[in-house]
Design an enzyme around this catalytic site. Structure first.
Site, PDB file in Angstrom:
ATOM      1  N   GLY A 212       5.275  14.624  28.101  1.00 25.46           N
ATOM      2  CA  GLY A 212       4.877  13.315  28.606  1.00 25.46           C
ATOM      3  C   GLY A 212       5.891  12.236  28.342  1.00 25.46           C
ATOM      4  O   GLY A 212       5.602  11.056  28.541  1.00 25.46           O
ATOM      5  N   CYS A 213       7.083  12.599  27.899  1.00 22.15           N
ATOM      6  CA  CYS A 213       8.066  11.595  27.493  1.00 22.15           C
ATOM      7  C   CYS A 213       9.406  11.876  28.140  1.00 22.15           C
ATOM      8  O   CYS A 213       9.939  12.960  28.036  1.00 22.15           O
ATOM      9  CB  CYS A 213       8.222  11.608  25.974  1.00 22.15           C
ATOM     10  N   GLY A 214       9.955  10.868  28.805  1.00 21.46           N
ATOM     11  CA  GLY A 214      11.226  11.046  29.487  1.00 21.46           C
ATOM     12  C   GLY A 214      12.439  10.745  28.633  1.00 21.46           C
ATOM     13  O   GLY A 214      13.533  11.198  28.934  1.00 21.46           O
TER      14      GLY A 214
ATOM     15  N   CYS B 100      12.337  10.653  24.883  1.00 23.53           N
ATOM     16  CA  CYS B 100      12.121  10.895  23.459  1.00 23.53           C
ATOM     17  C   CYS B 100      13.439  11.221  22.777  1.00 23.53           C
ATOM     18  O   CYS B 100      14.187  12.084  23.223  1.00 23.53           O
ATOM     19  CB  CYS B 100      11.139  12.053  23.269  1.00 23.53           C
TER      20      CYS B 100
ATOM     21  N   HIS C  25       8.225  13.582  34.625  1.00 23.13           N
ATOM     22  CA  HIS C  25       9.660  13.333  34.774  1.00 23.13           C
ATOM     23  C   HIS C  25      10.409  14.636  35.011  1.00 23.13           C
ATOM     24  O   HIS C  25      11.403  14.671  35.729  1.00 23.13           O
ATOM     25  CB  HIS C  25      10.212  12.607  33.544  1.00 23.13           C
TER      26      HIS C  25
END
Length: 277
Positions: A116-118, A120, A188
């Site tokens: 869920g993180c582009g 991090c 992403h």
């Protein structure tokens, strides 16, 4: 439950105790796979991304482009996929003049890139919030074409139809006909895979638009801008930063794209009320 040979790539079978209307049953369920994928450039690890383990050629190319590790697709010279006990390693060989050819400690990610993180693990604000150059003119698209793409996309997501747990990114031509779709547990990642796919297919980014089944966060707009995509339609909401980045990059940003309704946040001139406008 479909036959095992019909299960989509990136989907696993797991046991589940299902409770329905007061009755319990022990069954098999289809679950989206999510595994660590190490992005290794000329022998140096840049990041470890949590992603769906399919369309990895597209992922390697799209990620390399949107992370500015290569300037164009020709700089990605070779890709080898190594299945390891812990996950998958993508050994990517890039040209000596590519930005990713000589990575140092300032470029590598400190933390894994979760699904869920582009961004991090990105070390500094300059790398976290990029301002890519303005995109081109792009096509004009009718609202009917956007509606057609939305309807077509529902039937073009086998992983999500099986699991209900993944995002899709699609490329449609100006008439709304969907040409390419890529799925992933990370929104992403799905867009990176799509960008890799359209580059590999030599798609003219001025000939259509992108549609994503997620919110339009700023990294989605940044990736679209880096690929030259002029119109990005998201099924969910945009963020304020995404709107500002889309405005500055010249991207038409559409949110809450649903059958019969949508919001246009930036550069509305590309979206026509009818095909004949």
């Amino acid at each position: 439950m479909p036959e095992r040979e019909e299960i989509s790539p990136g989907v696993a079978v797991r046991a589940v105790d299902r409770w329905r209307n007061g009755v319990s049953s022990h069954e098999e369920d289809l679950i989206a796979e999510e595994i660590p994928i190490a992005m290794v450039y000329n022998g140096a690890t840049f990041a470890v991304m949590m992603a769906s383990p399919h369309d990895l050629d597209d992922f390697a190319l799209g990620f390399s482009l949107t992370e500015r590790l290569i300037n164009d697709a020709s700089q990605l010279l070779q890709l080898e996929t190594h299945a390891l006990l812990e996950g998958i390693e993508l050994a990517i060989q890039v040209a000596d003049n590519a930005p990713g050819a000589h990575l140092d400690k300032e470029r590598e990610r400190l933390l894994p890139g979760r699904s869920g993180c582009g961004i991090c693990g990105t070390r500094d604000l300059e790398n976290a919030v990029r301002h890519d150059g303005a995109v081109g003119n792009g096509p004009t698209v009718s609202r009917d074409a956007l509606e057609l793409a939305l309807r077509e996309l529902k039937a073009r997501q086998p992983m999500n139809l099986a699991t209900g747990a993944v995002h899709a990114a699609a490329w449609a031509d100006a008439s709304g006909r969907i040409l390419h779709v890529r799925e992933d547990v990370g929104r992403h990642n799905a867009l990176d895979k799509l960008i890799g796919a359209i580059h590999r297919a030599s798609v003219d980014v001025d000939s259509g638009f992108a549609l994503v089944t997620s919110r339009a966060s700023y990294e989605m707009v940044t990736k679209a801008a880096s690929a030259g995509i002029t119109m990005l339609a998201a099924i969910s909401a945009p963020t304020a930063l995404a709107v500002e980045l889309a405005r500055s990059a010249g991207i038409t940003l559409i949110g809450f794209a649903r059958p019969g309704s949508h919001n246009v946040y930036t550069h509305p001139g590309r979206l026509l009320s009818a095909a004949s406008d």
